[in-house]
Design a protein around this motif. Structure first.
Motif, PDB file in Angstrom:
ATOM      1  N   LEU B 157      23.404  69.294  88.226  1.00 24.67           N
ATOM      2  CA  LEU B 157      23.682  70.355  87.262  1.00 24.67           C
ATOM      3  C   LEU B 157      23.585  69.858  85.830  1.00 24.67           C
ATOM      4  CD1 LEU B 157      26.815  72.179  88.676  1.00 24.67           C
ATOM      5  CD2 LEU B 157      24.852  73.331  87.665  1.00 24.67           C
ATOM      6  N   THR B 158      24.121  68.675  85.611  1.00 26.98           N
ATOM      7  CA  THR B 158      24.221  68.170  84.242  1.00 26.98           C
ATOM      8  C   THR B 158      23.056  67.278  83.876  1.00 26.98           C
ATOM      9  OG1 THR B 158      25.475  66.233  84.983  1.00 26.98           O
ATOM     10  CG2 THR B 158      26.749  68.175  84.337  1.00 26.98           C
ATOM     11  N   ARG B 160      23.140  64.238  84.294  1.00 28.91           N
ATOM     12  CA  ARG B 160      23.772  63.016  83.799  1.00 28.91           C
ATOM     13  C   ARG B 160      24.083  62.054  84.948  1.00 28.91           C
ATOM     14  NH1 ARG B 160      28.360  65.988  80.004  1.00 28.91           N
ATOM     15  NH2 ARG B 160      26.908  67.091  78.620  1.00 28.91           N
ATOM     16  N   HIS B 236      35.452  69.618  80.225  1.00 29.53           N
ATOM     17  CA  HIS B 236      34.605  70.737  79.840  1.00 29.53           C
ATOM     18  C   HIS B 236      34.164  70.608  78.374  1.00 29.53           C
ATOM     19  CE1 HIS B 236      36.435  73.327  83.299  1.00 29.53           C
ATOM     20  NE2 HIS B 236      35.509  72.495  83.719  1.00 29.53           N
ATOM     21  N   VAL B 238      33.159  68.141  76.903  1.00 27.31           N
ATOM     22  CA  VAL B 238      31.924  67.346  76.767  1.00 27.31           C
ATOM     23  C   VAL B 238      30.869  67.792  77.776  1.00 27.31           C
ATOM     24  CG1 VAL B 238      33.142  65.354  75.836  1.00 27.31           C
ATOM     25  CG2 VAL B 238      32.769  65.525  78.306  1.00 27.31           C
ATOM     26  N   GLY B 239      31.098  68.943  78.369  1.00 29.93           N
ATOM     27  CA  GLY B 239      30.090  69.461  79.298  1.00 29.93           C
ATOM     28  C   GLY B 239      30.103  68.795  80.652  1.00 29.93           C
ATOM     29  N   ALA B 240      31.205  68.110  80.973  1.00 32.41           N
ATOM     30  CA  ALA B 240      31.290  67.471  82.285  1.00 32.41           C
ATOM     31  C   ALA B 240      31.929  68.427  83.297  1.00 32.41           C
ATOM     32  CB  ALA B 240      32.100  66.184  82.202  1.00 32.41           C
ATOM     33  N   VAL B 241      31.538  68.268  84.533  1.00 38.25           N
ATOM     34  CA  VAL B 241      32.019  69.115  85.623  1.00 38.25           C
ATOM     35  C   VAL B 241      33.266  68.472  86.224  1.00 38.25           C
ATOM     36  CG1 VAL B 241      31.432  70.046  87.896  1.00 38.25           C
ATOM     37  CG2 VAL B 241      29.680  69.907  86.102  1.00 38.25           C
ATOM     38  N   ALA B 258      41.408  75.522  91.060  1.00 40.45           N
ATOM     39  CA  ALA B 258      40.557  76.420  90.268  1.00 40.45           C
ATOM     40  C   ALA B 258      41.342  77.015  89.110  1.00 40.45           C
ATOM     41  CB  ALA B 258      40.014  77.544  91.159  1.00 40.45           C
ATOM     42  N   LEU B 259      42.608  77.275  89.337  1.00 38.65           N
ATOM     43  CA  LEU B 259      43.412  77.886  88.272  1.00 38.65           C
ATOM     44  C   LEU B 259      43.756  76.886  87.172  1.00 38.65           C
ATOM     45  CD1 LEU B 259      45.733  80.283  90.309  1.00 38.65           C
ATOM     46  CD2 LEU B 259      43.459  80.667  89.343  1.00 38.65           C
ATOM     47  N   HIS B 260      43.463  75.630  87.426  1.00 33.39           N
ATOM     48  CA  HIS B 260      43.620  74.605  86.387  1.00 33.39           C
ATOM     49  C   HIS B 260      42.265  74.127  85.897  1.00 33.39           C
ATOM     50  CE1 HIS B 260      47.928  73.605  87.955  1.00 33.39           C
ATOM     51  NE2 HIS B 260      47.970  74.508  86.990  1.00 33.39           N
ATOM     52  N   ASP B 263      35.902  72.963  88.671  1.00 36.30           N
ATOM     53  CA  ASP B 263      34.633  73.672  88.854  1.00 36.30           C
ATOM     54  C   ASP B 263      34.130  73.602  90.288  1.00 36.30           C
ATOM     55  OD1 ASP B 263      34.190  74.200  85.960  1.00 36.30           O
ATOM     56  OD2 ASP B 263      34.215  72.002  85.911  1.00 36.30           O
ATOM     57  N   HIS B 289      32.850  78.637  91.834  1.00 36.70           N
ATOM     58  CA  HIS B 289      32.879  80.017  91.353  1.00 36.70           C
ATOM     59  C   HIS B 289      31.553  80.691  91.707  1.00 36.70           C
ATOM     60  CE1 HIS B 289      36.652  79.395  89.358  1.00 36.70           C
ATOM     61  NE2 HIS B 289      36.184  78.350  88.690  1.00 36.70           N
ATOM     62  N   ARG B 293      24.390  78.972  88.950  1.00 34.78           N
ATOM     63  CA  ARG B 293      24.083  77.572  88.628  1.00 34.78           C
ATOM     64  C   ARG B 293      24.703  76.644  89.665  1.00 34.78           C
ATOM     65  NH1 ARG B 293      26.705  76.530  83.055  1.00 34.78           N
ATOM     66  NH2 ARG B 293      28.272  77.801  84.093  1.00 34.78           N
TER      67      ARG B 293
END
Lengths: 519, 459, 459, 519
Positions: B157-158, B160, B236, B238-241, B258-260, B263, B289, B293
């Motif tokens: 996804l990233t 990275r 999040h 820095v765009g990390a999962v 998920a509520l915390h 992803d 979710h 993606r």
């Protein structure tokens, strides 16, 4: 049955099962542990699971079970490549004992000698069946076994300093796709060899593809066409000649047990599927289990833990430094280990040979009968015998009637037969793959072929009947276009209620905005 | 066996019909079918395996004799966990999954196998409620594989290559995950503090080359991560999962990840209706979710609800089949194969029986007994808790003067398996709803006695 | 349990729905429904029973704890028979009869319960082949009841009141039969000679007031009646019915009684696919020729094949329902009620698996092992065979100087149950396909050793 | 499935299971035992059993099972009088252990303490539930339990020298027919009391029938109409007044557990059905089991063997001289004993009471809903509450449409519901008997009633549809007239082949010519 989705059966307050209460002594000692949870750790509202009394839960799942065709119920010839054998009921009885069910892998080995002995015995049997030196039963599925193969191959080359150099894996188009896919996950570039005009794996193409960059060849044999590669030894030798290893996917071994062995053809590593070739049941799609068998050179790379026999007792050893480590919890799928062991012991050498020979007899008998159906053909190797299965084609029937193989499959279900329509890769046009195994009688094979012939006749005479099938199933023709559109797919009941009825659950949270992620 | 070989598993060994079929295909014998197998590859001898036991009663006696050597956790008082848990399995669960129709089904289509599709769709849906996420897969092999795939998804996804792991991970799981992701990802450890994540250290090491932050909760030591929200926000940013490895057993009372902000939530369902089976009955889930993606990165099958020609009727089918290796071989997402569907059905039945109240009560019971066991054990002189974190079901104790392996050996002599040895002075202890307060008291007394004996011997 | 009582077995204990239903029928509480039960008959206190175990896991632990006290015939070497036999039960038999569809079915009609009707019709048909008779009933309770009813049928058929029994009868069976037929029949014993019928004495006592001659083969002592043809001819000559009590296990090799003239053949099918179950899983069969005089005297249900609206299709239904007490209360033939249908299905599956060759091989194995055990035991000094008859599966031995109960006690200490005590000096020994030659050798050695020890002590 | 008769699946030479061979040492010692059989004792030809490989046998019976509706699968309200409860799956699991399956009744009692303790515990529970002093669990079925009742009554009077004098038994028409039938077998003249105009048992008629010739009254209460006899104590007292005993058939006890007890109304003896009231499964029609509970005066007459507790251990005693002896092998149906025990322990006093109350609530709710269907009625005791079941009538619907209750039942099966048409005695016209028990939810009861209402509607609107049912079953309308004609009935496959195809089997023998027998 017109059985609702389980959530629709909910009645507030009903209970399916009760949980022991917290003992007063515990309550007194620890207080209200839920109220004492740190800020934010207590779930705001209970999960929206259904509330259903026990009998109704049971009834729900029993009804669903009846809307299903297990191999115990039907003539499962149509699931070609899947090797649907009889899973003897005695083997299920043998595993359903506390001595396996209530056993923990970290118990004192003195208390688990029976389980360890089972593992050791089946390893020894698999070594003899494959001709290999050492065996691991840790891989929890057929494709998982293929992964274990390539992980060992990668570790082997790495241990020799050739990890960087060897970055290619060669497979054939009629080998199971997991060979290609697992190699890809392991970081390899995948090269796929297509058959020659006769449908045999193309040795010339292999030789052209091999190089010092090749880490391994990973092939199934016989391939999913039921064709045995007569030059298999030359394939292995060619691979070895460039320093590559040869990995044998034995998913299709059901016709060759006791006939020919992986090691005898020079292979370094192979895997058998206990849930196919050795009769363990398929469980609606798992658990499965694989036996990975290797030459002495690859033994140090086998996954751990290892079972060894020392002075008549069985001990557990962690694998050494070269090992690829653990590939799954504990020792693998012990249920299938016992089942496979029991199946082998029920048959012995003569029985396994008979199983192979009858599987092949059944297949060639079936081949002859299918080819009598107008519109059916068996591409490749025309006029030659096949091993345990055949990939057929309805191309001729399709050209004449416009009815596809998939439509024929759906209509076959109206007659109570399976017919699997996944024939990766889609190289043969309008494919269908049949594998009778040794477990079906002539009468059942004839019954299956008759239904097939009947549907082919319908395709010509009443094509609309075939096109609008099923007519005789729990459900009617479904609309598959729902499934590929992210706006409409509904992978869970809550997603369905949200997307189609606007019911957003209280505990819904939106996906994170991974702003940087797309970069 | 000197007469013609006839076996109950192989109908066409019956001599007459075998001869008839050979004649039908104009073959003199079965060996003709192997024309393509070169003679020098043929095994010209019988396989060297033990004499068979073709009479079922002989086979049963033989196998039962071997297995009778085992002593079960019903005969021993067991506090063993470490990935395989002794939870009670309701009879209805066993009844359903041993049905021939589920046990021996495989790859049928949504029509004739409607029930299997519905049962697995329901499993996905029930897990989704427990996890508060909208997408759950048909089970993969186990929680190890689920975590490995979750991290791989994050990598794809990233684009990275770094993963930061902030929890203590079960060593066997760590072994599997590292080897699996090796080609694409490098895993760096951010050491835990007092059992859970060092969020400050994590923040320092995060950067825009980080694919994922990997959180295990409960961790290897049973510690529950209470700062997941902070971890998620930092990741999040820095765009990390955020990839979580968990056991769903506590989510009747605990807030699901998920509520915390998690992803990708992965884990094992052995706790939800599967017996211990010597560690051989696991299945992994991956929840995300309903975001294409993420969904399009999942390798497993996903069963979806769809409409049919009959209004209001539910049909089922494969969602986004084009992701899979079945469809695209090495161009699919990892691979899909026979994994652990039956265990998904088991977990679905289990959750249907438990309902919201059952899961809530079970969660509370586990929390209470864990706390109780922590208190009882740490009250013994020479025994201390491994850390001060919130624990569910498992926790470690440290012995100030005794060796953990010695203690285990001493208690085994009393019929007690006190836990899994972590290191020479540390033991991982597990309690479930099957270990009562009285059982815990017995453990505490036995440990105290063993330590006393040790002291006395030393004195 | 202080909160509203809700139980998983009782859906409408859920408070909301219960209230809704009470409102629908305009009742304030459930006690209103008992208006017809006089107040002084009401129990105004809770039943005095132990505290319940509503959590399934607690219940399971409790019951398993009680049953764990038992030691099985897998843990002991057992030569016990006397009506309950340790035959091997194929896994497929257990699998079929534990199916919810058979286990929980009851009194459905031939349409929605077509499968049950067919399975029981097939049971009747398979037994009929084994017995070489054309009519077999849906099972009655057990072989005791079958014999009692067989004799009662003979009484009704002939209008006579005397029964001559020419075999040794299992005492418990004799007890049941005598009390059952007491109102209509008097049973007279014609003592056996060397284990089987004294045909000459029988001939003397036969007369035209004899309703039936009752033959047990194998008898209580396992003796096979070899002069049945003579007995039948003599009985028929005076218009008496020949009623046989038997165990069908041997008829793969032995001539079935019908071929020697038996009119009513009764027995127990526990040997055909039922476990020992502490003597609690028996079922009785009654077989007759297809002669309406006999058929119309049978009390049990008889399932028959019939045609349907679709040519060639088989339907099923009750044959001659008007015989039964369902139809005519006390004017029916005895009574019909819930008996042992499931065990009939088990026996049907068993016979389907065994086939002619299986039954023949089993019969031979039993004859051979019986003979072998007779030889081995009678070779021990101080041990003699009880008689010289042909035996199947069971036989007696007599001890010249030892007490049978003492010997049993001595062998039990070695984990061996050597047989059932018949009298102080006689033991009834049973061998089946589960008792191997090695097991028999072990028994012989243990008896020899025990007798030796005894001698030595006496010396 | 269109599954053939098992004989049609036979293929020569196939084997379903293999038997161990005779050991060489045995063979050597005893020779050929079959050849050595005495003249005429060797069966001339093997029995004509089918020859079928194992998987096909399994498949056959699994398919037949799927053509069957167990209570686990459907809403079993229509089998009134049968008390179809949920049989908890845990109870099946609890019995399926070697500790019961592989236990012989003649084993050393030291090795069977667990089984004996189970018997003893359930006896004590049943004593409390009935209010009686002693209990036997030996009777292998409900009607068998009724037989045990009358056998004990007979022995009781005989022991007092009144055996000859007392030759009558009184029952009611809505008591289960086995009460009348068993009394007849025991040698009694049976007198049947019919209800008064309100449907209540007629006390006056009873008193008129009682005399010094009466051995016992044998009554079910509540009767199969669901009506509880409010004068039950007066009935018992009237019987006692003439020296007769009072026997209580508790087959319909499901609504009164913990509400009222047999002994409290003065009964001397009663029996409960473990397979109805106490949840043991019905097994396609057995095994069943009864608990016979008696007053102290009748205890000596209980069947043997008896289990007693001595110093905390359990011992087996043969019954004394007054006992009726053995009524079945060993100790009765231990499987149901354990199941019933587990059911009681899962519920306790509060749970059994709740079970009764909810069963009665469900029934009265159902009653109200059924009476809303035009054409349905509930004869007797109009407007009053019922206990656990109701015998209804379709008489009005029949008069209007000509559709019978039986035809409605067959049509109900098309909707996946049972509906039992045996309503002995046929006193209520066009009867149907519904018993919802405590095990069905309101939703399921509503579902059942909706189907009933739908079929009643069809009877008016499309009567031909109802008359020609089933339309949706494995088989079609069957021709029952085959079954009552001795020339055409076919009770076994061999009789069918002989009568319809003239195939006389080799081992056929004709019935004996009992010349003197008819005299």
């Amino acid at each position: 049955w017109d059985e609702p989705i389980v959530f629709e059966l909910s009645t507030p307050g009903e209970r399916g099962i009760l949980i022991p209460s917290v003992e007063p002594s515990v309550r007194e000692a620890v207080g209200d542990v839920v109220a004492a949870l740190p800020e934010g750790m207590r779930r705001p509202a209970p999960p929206a699971l259904p509330e259903i009394a026990q009998m109704r839960v049971l009834k729900h799942y029993l009804r669903l079970s009846q809307e299903n065709l297990g191999s115990d119920l039907n003539v499962d010839i149509g699931q070609g490549t899947c090797t649907i054998k009889y899973s003897p009921k005695i083997n299920d009885q043998l595993i359903e004992v506390p001595q396996l069910r209530a056993l923990h892998p970290a118990q004192d080995p003195a208390d688990t000698q029976g389980a360890l002995e089972m593992l050791w015995r089946l390893e020894r049997l698999m070594a003899e069946i494959s001709g290999m030196d050492a065996v691991s039963l840790a891989s929890p599925g057929g494709s998982a076994g293929i992964w274990t193969n390539i992980a060992m191959i990668r570790a082997y080359h790495a241990s020799r300093g050739e990890g960087e150099q060897r970055d290619e894996v060669i497979t054939t188009i009629f080998s199971h796709p997991s060979n290609a896919a697992a190699a890809k996950v392991a970081g390899y570039k995948v090269i796929t060899i297509h058959p020659d005009t006769d449908g045999y794996p193309d040795l010339g193409a292999l030789k052209a593809a091999l190089s010092e960059r090749t880490a391994a060849i990973m092939v199934t044999n016989p391939e999913d066409t039921g064709i045995y590669n007569p030059a298999i030894q030359e394939w292995v030798e060619a691979a070895h000649a460039v320093g590559a290893l040869a990995s044998y996917d034995q998913a299709n071994a059901a016709g060759i047990l006791g006939i020919t062995r992986a090691r005898d053809a020079g292979f370094d590593v192979c895997q058998f599927n206990l849930h196919k070739t050795f009769s363990a049941p398929h469980g609606s799609g798992g658990p499965g289990a694989a036996a990975n068998a290797v030459s002495a050179a690859l033994e140090p790379f086998l996954p751990g833990p290892r079972v060894e026999r020392v002075d008549g007792r069985f001990v557990v050893r962690e694998a050494g430094d070269l090992s690829i480590g653990h590939v799954a919890p504990a020792h693998g799928v012990i249920l299938h280990v016992v089942r496979a062991y029991a199946w082998i012991m029920a048959l012995g050498a003569e029985g396994m040979l008979a199983a192979s020979q009858i599987a092949v007899l059944n297949n060639n008998y079936l081949l002859q009968r299918v080819l009598e159906i107008p519109g059916a053909s068996a591409p490749y190797a025309t006029g030659r015998r096949r091993i345990e299965q055949v990939r057929y084609s309805w191309q001729e029937l399709f050209e004449q009637t416009g009815i596809t193989s998939e439509e024929i499959g759906i209509r076959m279900a109206d007659y109570g037969f399976h017919y699997w329509t996944s024939h990766h890769p889609y190289v043969v046009p309008q494919p269908f793959t049949l594998e009778p195994t040794e477990c079906y009688s002539k009468a059942e094979i004839d019954e299956y072929v008759s239904a097939l012939a009947q549907v082919a006749r319908e395709a010509r005479e009443t094509p609309e009947l075939v096109r609008t099938a099923p007519h005789n199933q729990t459900v009617h023709h479904t609309h598959h276009d729902d499934l590929d559109d992210p706006e409409r797919w509904a992978i869970t009941w809550r997603a369905y209620r949200r997307k189609y009825f606007g019911e957003t659950p209280a505990d819904f949270s939106a996906p994170a905005d991974l702003a940087g992620a797309a970069a | 066996m000197s007469e013609p070989f006839v076996h109950p598993y192989i109908p066409n060994t019956a001599p007459e019909v075998k001869a008839e079929m050979l004649a039908a295909v104009a073959a003199a014998s079965a060996s003709e079918f192997y024309a393509d197998v070169p003679a020098d590859l043929r095994l010209h001898r019988p396989l060297n395996v033990p004499a068979p036991l073709p009479a079922e009663q002989d086979l049963a006696r033989h196998v039962r004799g071997i297995l009778a050597q085992n002593r079960t956790t019903e005969e021993r008082l067991s506090f063993l966990g470490a990935g395989t848990y002794n939870h009670y399995v309701p009879a209805v669960v066993d009844e359903v999954i041993r049905r021939s129709e589920f046990l021996t089904a495989y790859a049928g289509e949504p029509y004739e196998d409607h029930g299997r599709f519905q049962a697995l769709f329901e499993y996905q849906s029930l897990m989704a409620e427990l996890l508060a996420m909208d997408v759950v897969n048909v089970p993969t092999y186990d929680g190890y594989q689920a975590a490995a795939t979750g991290l791989s998804m994050a990598g794809r996804l990233t684009g990275r290559g770094r993963v930061l792991v902030v929890s203590d991970v079960l060593p066997e799981k760590d072994s599997k995950v590292r080897d699996y992701v090796r080609a694409a990802l490098e895993i760096e450890v951010v050491p835990t503090v007092d059992g859970t994540a060092d969020v400050a250290a994590l923040r320092e090491r995060l950067g825009d080359d980080v694919a994922a932050v990997w959180v295990e909760t409960p961790s290897f030591t049973g510690a529950v991560e209470t700062r997941l929200r902070e971890i998620s926000d930092a990741a999040h940013a820095v765009g990390a999962v955020v990839v979580v490895g968990t056991d769903p057993i506590g989510y009747g009372v605990l807030t699901p990840p998920a509520l915390h902000g998690a992803d990708i939530v992965t884990g094992d369902i052995q706790s939800l209706g599967l017996h211990q089976w010597f560690g051989g009955a696991h299945a992994g889930f991956i929840a995300v979710h309903d975001d294409p993606r993420f969904v399009m990165e999942m390798p497993s099958r996903l069963f979806g609800l769809e409409s049919t020609d009959v209004p209001g009727e539910y049909g089922f089918g494969d969602v986004a089949y084009d992701r899979t290796s079945f469809a695209h071989r090495e161009d699919g997402k990892e691979w899909v194969g026979t994994a652990a569907a039956l265990w998904g059905i088991a977990a679905g039945v289990h959750l249907s029986l438990m309902g919201p109240q059952g899961m809530a009560e079970l969660g509370e019971l586990l929390l209470a007994r864990t706390r109780y066991a922590q208190r009882e054990l740490s009250a013994i002189p020479g025994v201390a808790l491994g850390d001060g974190a919130l624990h569910l079901r498992e926790f470690t104790v440290r012995f100030s003067s005794a060796s953990a392996p010695d203690l285990v050996a001493a208690l085994r002599a009393d019929g007690i398996e006190p836990g899994v040895v972590v290191d020479d002075s540390t033991l991982l202890v597990c309690v479930t709803e099957t270990t009562s307060a009285a059982d815990i008291d017995r453990l505490a007394a036995a440990i105290a006695a063993a330590l006393n004996t040790r002291e006395e011997q030393a004195a």
